[in-house]
Design a protein around this motif. Structure first.
Motif, short mmCIF file in Angstrom:
data_model
loop_
_atom_site.label_atom_id
_atom_site.label_comp_id
_atom_site.label_asym_id
_atom_site.label_seq_id
_atom_site.Cartn_x
_atom_site.Cartn_y
_atom_site.Cartn_z
N GLY A 19 42.66 15.01 62.93
CA GLY A 19 44.11 15.10 63.00
C GLY A 19 44.84 14.18 62.04
O GLY A 19 46.06 14.23 61.94
N MET A 20 44.09 13.34 61.30
CA MET A 20 44.72 12.40 60.37
C MET A 20 45.24 13.16 59.14
O MET A 20 44.56 14.01 58.59
CB MET A 20 43.71 11.35 59.92
CG MET A 20 44.29 10.29 59.01
SD MET A 20 43.04 9.08 58.50
CE MET A 20 42.31 9.96 57.13
N ILE A 21 46.49 12.86 58.76
CA ILE A 21 47.09 13.45 57.57
C ILE A 21 46.53 12.73 56.34
O ILE A 21 46.46 11.50 56.30
CB ILE A 21 48.63 13.33 57.59
CG1 ILE A 21 49.19 14.01 58.84
CG2 ILE A 21 49.25 13.89 56.32
CD1 ILE A 21 48.94 15.49 58.93
N ILE A 22 46.14 13.49 55.33
CA ILE A 22 45.60 12.93 54.09
C ILE A 22 46.73 12.89 53.07
O ILE A 22 47.33 13.92 52.77
CB ILE A 22 44.44 13.79 53.57
CG1 ILE A 22 43.31 13.84 54.60
CG2 ILE A 22 43.92 13.25 52.23
CD1 ILE A 22 42.23 14.84 54.29
N GLY A 23 47.01 11.72 52.55
CA GLY A 23 48.07 11.58 51.55
C GLY A 23 49.38 11.16 52.19
O GLY A 23 49.42 10.63 53.30
N GLU A 27 54.92 14.48 52.99
CA GLU A 27 54.81 15.60 52.05
C GLU A 27 53.49 16.34 52.10
O GLU A 27 53.39 17.47 51.67
CB GLU A 27 55.05 15.10 50.62
CG GLU A 27 56.44 14.54 50.41
CD GLU A 27 56.62 13.96 49.02
OE1 GLU A 27 55.76 14.19 48.15
OE2 GLU A 27 57.63 13.26 48.82
N SER A 28 52.45 15.72 52.61
CA SER A 28 51.11 16.30 52.56
C SER A 28 50.96 17.47 53.54
O SER A 28 51.53 17.46 54.63
CB SER A 28 50.06 15.25 52.87
OG SER A 28 48.77 15.82 52.82
N THR A 29 50.18 18.45 53.12
CA THR A 29 49.83 19.55 54.01
C THR A 29 48.34 19.52 54.32
O THR A 29 47.80 20.49 54.84
CB THR A 29 50.19 20.91 53.37
OG1 THR A 29 49.50 21.03 52.13
CG2 THR A 29 51.68 21.04 53.18
N LEU A 30 47.69 18.40 54.01
CA LEU A 30 46.25 18.26 54.26
C LEU A 30 46.00 17.43 55.51
O LEU A 30 46.61 16.38 55.70
CB LEU A 30 45.57 17.60 53.05
CG LEU A 30 45.66 18.36 51.73
CD1 LEU A 30 45.05 17.53 50.61
CD2 LEU A 30 44.97 19.70 51.84
N GLN A 50 47.72 28.74 66.87
CA GLN A 50 47.86 27.72 65.83
C GLN A 50 46.96 28.08 64.67
O GLN A 50 45.92 28.69 64.84
CB GLN A 50 47.55 26.33 66.38
CG GLN A 50 46.26 26.21 67.16
CD GLN A 50 45.03 26.07 66.29
OE1 GLN A 50 45.09 25.59 65.17
NE2 GLN A 50 43.90 26.49 66.79
N PHE A 51 47.40 27.70 63.48
CA PHE A 51 46.63 28.02 62.28
C PHE A 51 46.19 26.77 61.54
O PHE A 51 45.72 26.85 60.41
CB PHE A 51 47.46 28.92 61.35
CG PHE A 51 47.69 30.28 61.95
CD1 PHE A 51 46.73 31.26 61.84
CD2 PHE A 51 48.86 30.56 62.65
CE1 PHE A 51 46.92 32.52 62.39
CE2 PHE A 51 49.05 31.80 63.22
CZ PHE A 51 48.08 32.78 63.08
N GLY A 52 46.32 25.64 62.15
CA GLY A 52 45.87 24.40 61.52
C GLY A 52 44.39 24.21 61.76
O GLY A 52 43.75 24.95 62.51
#
Length: 178
Positions: A19-23, A27-30, A50-52
Motif C-alpha cells: 500500500g506504500m506510494i512510490i514517489g 502526484e504518483s500513481t505507483l 477496485q482496480f488498484g
C-alpha cells in the motif's frame, strides 16, 4: 482509501510495504501491491470493485457463504477458484465441487480463473463482465463485432441443402460455418 478503511476494521496488510506510494505522494500513481487479510463484510473492499494493486482475502466457513456472496454482489468481472487434490480422478468429490462452482459462477462472472489470479487474457480471448462490471465484450475480434450487425444464415445440415451450402461456402465472402 480502501486500504485504510479495511485496516481500521481489523484487516492487516500482510506484505512488507504493501500500500506504500512510490514517489511523490501527491502526484504518483505507483503503489506497492497490498495483500489484506481478513477482509470482512463491514469493509468497503468486501463490496466495492477496485482496480488498484490490492488483494483482499476474505475468510469463509462454507461454500454456501461464497455462493451467496457471489450471487448477491453487484459486480462480476472475474473470479478465481484455487483448489488442489491428491485424488486426480475425474470423479473425485473436489472435482464435483469445482464443477458446481463453475456452473454457478458462469452466470455471475465474465471470466473464471482456475488456480490463477485474475488478469487480462490474450486479445484473442473474449474479456467480459456481468452486472455492473465491464459492460460489453473486449478483444480485438469481439470489439470489431460490437460495431457490426450480426446476421445468421440458418440451414438444416442434411441432404441436398448440405450440398448447396458446401458450394456456396467456396464462393461466399460472408458465409463461414460455426
Amino acid at each position: 482509501s480502501l486500504i485504510q478503511d479495511a485496516v481500521s476494521k481489523g484487516a492487516r496488510v500482510m506484505n512488507k510495504n504493501g500500500g506504500m506510494i512510490i514517489g511523490n505522494q501527491d502526484e504518483s500513481t505507483l503503489m506497492v501491491p497490498a495483500i489484506l487479510y481478513p477482509v470482512t463484510p463491514n469493509c468497503r473492499l468486501y463490496t466495492e470493485e477496485q482496480f488498484g494493486p490490492i488483494i483482499p482475502i476474505a475468510p469463509y466457513d462454507s461454500l454456501a457463504e461464497v455462493i451467496t456472496y457471489a450471487k448477491d454482489g453487484k459486480y462480476g468481472q472475474q473470479v478465481s477458484i484455487f483448489t488442489s487434490t491428491s485424488d486426480h480422478s475425474h470423479h473425485s468429490e473436489e472435482s464435483k465441487i469445482v464443477a458446481d462452482l463453475i456452473d454457478r459462477f458462469s452466470t455471475v462472472f465474465g471470466k473464471i480463473n482456475i488456480n490463477s489470479q485474475c488478469g487480462r487474457s490474450p486479445d484473442t480471448a473474449p474479456f467480459s463482465g456481468r452486472r455492473s462490471s465491464a459492460m460489453g465484450v473486449m478483444s480485438v475480434s469481439h470489439a470489431l463485432s460490437e460495431f457490426s450487425i450480426p446476421t445468421l444464415v440458418s440451414y438444416k445440415d442434411a441432404g441436398m441443402t448440405r450440398n448447396v451450402i458446401e458450394g456456396v461456402e467456396v464462393h461466399s465472402n460472408f458465409l463461414t460455418t460455426l
